[in-house]
Every structure is written in structure tokens, then in C-alpha cells.
Design a protein around this motif. Structure first.
Motif, PDB file in Angstrom:
ATOM      1  N   GLU A 190       0.846  -1.180   0.000  1.00  0.00           N
ATOM      2  CA  GLU A 190       0.000   0.000   0.000  1.00  0.00           C
ATOM      3  C   GLU A 190       0.884   1.233   0.000  1.00  0.00           C
ATOM      4  N   HIS A 191       0.338   2.312  -0.498  1.00  0.00           N
ATOM      5  CA  HIS A 191       1.092   3.558  -0.484  1.00  0.00           C
ATOM      6  C   HIS A 191       0.197   4.665   0.052  1.00  0.00           C
ATOM      7  N   HIS A 192       0.836   5.674   0.575  1.00  0.00           N
ATOM      8  CA  HIS A 192       0.136   6.825   1.118  1.00  0.00           C
ATOM      9  C   HIS A 192       0.487   8.007   0.228  1.00  0.00           C
ATOM     10  N   PRO A 193      -0.496   8.522  -0.508  1.00  0.00           N
ATOM     11  CA  PRO A 193      -0.213   9.574  -1.487  1.00  0.00           C
ATOM     12  C   PRO A 193       0.444  10.818  -0.913  1.00  0.00           C
ATOM     13  N   ASN A 194       0.278  11.059   0.396  1.00  0.00           N
ATOM     14  CA  ASN A 194       0.901  12.247   0.979  1.00  0.00           C
ATOM     15  C   ASN A 194       2.359  12.008   1.363  1.00  0.00           C
ATOM     16  N   GLN A 195       2.838  10.772   1.225  1.00  0.00           N
ATOM     17  CA  GLN A 195       4.237  10.468   1.504  1.00  0.00           C
ATOM     18  C   GLN A 195       4.860   9.756   0.310  1.00  0.00           C
ATOM     19  N   ASN A 196       6.110  10.078   0.050  1.00  0.00           N
ATOM     20  CA  ASN A 196       6.839   9.436  -1.045  1.00  0.00           C
ATOM     21  C   ASN A 196       7.424   8.123  -0.555  1.00  0.00           C
ATOM     22  N   ALA A 197       6.719   7.040  -0.824  1.00  0.00           N
ATOM     23  CA  ALA A 197       7.205   5.710  -0.471  1.00  0.00           C
ATOM     24  C   ALA A 197       7.725   5.027  -1.724  1.00  0.00           C
ATOM     25  N   ILE A 198       8.841   4.335  -1.578  1.00  0.00           N
ATOM     26  CA  ILE A 198       9.367   3.550  -2.688  1.00  0.00           C
ATOM     27  C   ILE A 198       8.567   2.252  -2.716  1.00  0.00           C
ATOM     28  N   THR A 199       7.802   2.070  -3.780  1.00  0.00           N
ATOM     29  CA  THR A 199       6.897   0.931  -3.866  1.00  0.00           C
ATOM     30  C   THR A 199       7.499  -0.248  -4.616  1.00  0.00           C
ATOM     31  N   ALA A 200       8.536  -0.014  -5.412  1.00  0.00           N
ATOM     32  CA  ALA A 200       9.201  -1.115  -6.127  1.00  0.00           C
ATOM     33  C   ALA A 200      10.504  -0.590  -6.714  1.00  0.00           C
ATOM     34  N   TYR A 201      11.385  -1.521  -7.068  1.00  0.00           N
ATOM     35  CA  TYR A 201      12.602  -1.152  -7.766  1.00  0.00           C
ATOM     36  C   TYR A 201      13.080  -2.336  -8.587  1.00  0.00           C
ATOM     37  N   GLY A 202      13.919  -2.047  -9.554  1.00  0.00           N
ATOM     38  CA  GLY A 202      14.541  -3.074 -10.381  1.00  0.00           C
ATOM     39  C   GLY A 202      15.925  -2.594 -10.775  1.00  0.00           C
ATOM     40  N   ASP A 203      16.575  -3.337 -11.648  1.00  0.00           N
ATOM     41  CA  ASP A 203      17.925  -2.958 -12.063  1.00  0.00           C
ATOM     42  C   ASP A 203      17.960  -1.634 -12.808  1.00  0.00           C
ATOM     43  N   ASP A 204      16.868  -1.266 -13.454  1.00  0.00           N
ATOM     44  CA  ASP A 204      16.893  -0.062 -14.283  1.00  0.00           C
ATOM     45  C   ASP A 204      15.755   0.918 -13.973  1.00  0.00           C
ATOM     46  N   TYR A 205      15.138   0.793 -12.812  1.00  0.00           N
ATOM     47  CA  TYR A 205      14.068   1.725 -12.447  1.00  0.00           C
ATOM     48  C   TYR A 205      13.894   1.781 -10.931  1.00  0.00           C
ATOM     49  N   ILE A 206      13.193   2.816 -10.519  1.00  0.00           N
ATOM     50  CA  ILE A 206      12.745   2.962  -9.137  1.00  0.00           C
ATOM     51  C   ILE A 206      11.302   3.428  -9.221  1.00  0.00           C
ATOM     52  N   GLU A 207      10.457   2.924  -8.357  1.00  0.00           N
ATOM     53  CA  GLU A 207       9.044   3.279  -8.393  1.00  0.00           C
ATOM     54  C   GLU A 207       8.672   3.945  -7.075  1.00  0.00           C
ATOM     55  N   ILE A 208       8.123   5.156  -7.181  1.00  0.00           N
ATOM     56  CA  ILE A 208       7.700   5.910  -6.003  1.00  0.00           C
ATOM     57  C   ILE A 208       6.209   6.156  -6.127  1.00  0.00           C
ATOM     58  N   ASN A 209       5.470   5.692  -5.132  1.00  0.00           N
ATOM     59  CA  ASN A 209       4.009   5.807  -5.152  1.00  0.00           C
ATOM     60  C   ASN A 209       3.439   5.328  -6.482  1.00  0.00           C
TER      61      ASN A 209
END
Length: 146
Positions: free
Chosen positions: A6-25
Motif C-alpha cells: 500500500e502507499h500513502h499519497p501524501n508520503q513518497n514511499a518507494i513501492t518497487a525497484y529493479g535494475d533499471d528503475y525505481i518506483e515511487i508511489n
């Protein structure tokens, strides 16, 4: 790898990552970025940790906005950390941990801003833990693009 369900739109949480990306919210980024727990995610025009300078870190943290009187040195007055400055920087240097020259982080440390350097995936996990504890942590994540 998914980090948070789950993510909270008012906070920048890293929700996933891989070798060539980072996912925030749930938004994917493929270039280098920096961000605090709240506010915008900012792009960085860096492709390796070796490109990071003390001037760049001052700009990112807001230390470049400190106003000093030319006479402060007479009274040995040290500038104080701006209110909006982070207490800690988690720096992800890409696929491998790459330490910076001590001169690059000297000013941050002298102002009481801690700097932790690790590979970007470890930095993502560490950031989420610190952010969930309510810490004022700044994440700088380098994506090494060919």
C-alpha cells in the motif's frame, strides 16, 4: 521487487525497484532522482556517483541558501542548518556502493546532516524504513544509464 503493498499519497514511499528503475508511489522513474518523504520527486542529471559535487549536495539540501555575514568569522559564528534541511541523506550510488571523497560531504556533516552511502536497492529499503519512522530523510538515488 515490490517493497510496499500500500502507499500513502501524501508520503513518497518507494513501492518497487529493479535494475533499471525505481518506483515511487506507483510511478516509475528510470533516471536519477532525489526526494523527501513529502513533496515532489526531482530529477537529477547524474549517471554516476562520481558526478556528485558538494555544490550539488548544497543545492539539493538547501544549504546553498544560507546567508552569512562576512564578519561572522570574527565571532566564530557557525551557520545553523536550515529548518527544511534533512537530518539524514540516504545516497544510493547505483548497482554498487561507491564512496564519495570526504570533501564532498564535509559541509553536510559539519551542519549535522548525516550521510549514508550504499547501493541504490539498499538505499531504497533504508529510506522506506526511515521514512516510516517519521525521520526527515532525503533520498538521492542514482540510476546508471549507459
Amino acid at each position: 521487487m515490490q517493497l510496499q503493498r500500500e502507499h500513502h499519497p501524501n508520503q513518497n514511499a518507494i513501492t518497487a525497484y529493479g535494475d533499471d528503475y525505481i518506483e515511487i508511489n506507483l510511478v516509475r522513474y528510470v533516471n536519477s532522482i532525489y526526494f523527501l518523504p513529502e513533496g515532489d520527486v526531482h530529477p537529477l542529471a547524474l549517471r554516476s556517483a562520481q558526478e556528485i559535487t558538494s555544490d550539488e549536495l548544497d543545492r539539493i539540501t538547501g544549504l546553498d541558501q544560507i546567508q552569512r555575514s562576512p564578519m561572522d568569522f570574527l565571532d566564530d559564528v557557525q551557520p545553523s542548518k536550515p529548518e527544511h534541511a534533512p537530518e539524514l541523506i540516504v545516497l544510493g550510488t547505483g548497482h554498487k556502493q561507491q564512496f564519495l571523497h570526504p570533501a564532498v560531504t564535509q559541509r553536510l556533516l559539519s551542519m549535522g546532516i548525516g550521510v549514508e552511502i550504499m547501493d541504490s536497492q539498499a538505499a531504497a529499503r533504508t529510506y522506506n524504513i526511515l521514512m516510516s519512522e517519521g525521520r526527515k530523510v532525503l533520498a538521492i538515488l542514482i540510476q546508471e544509464n549507459p
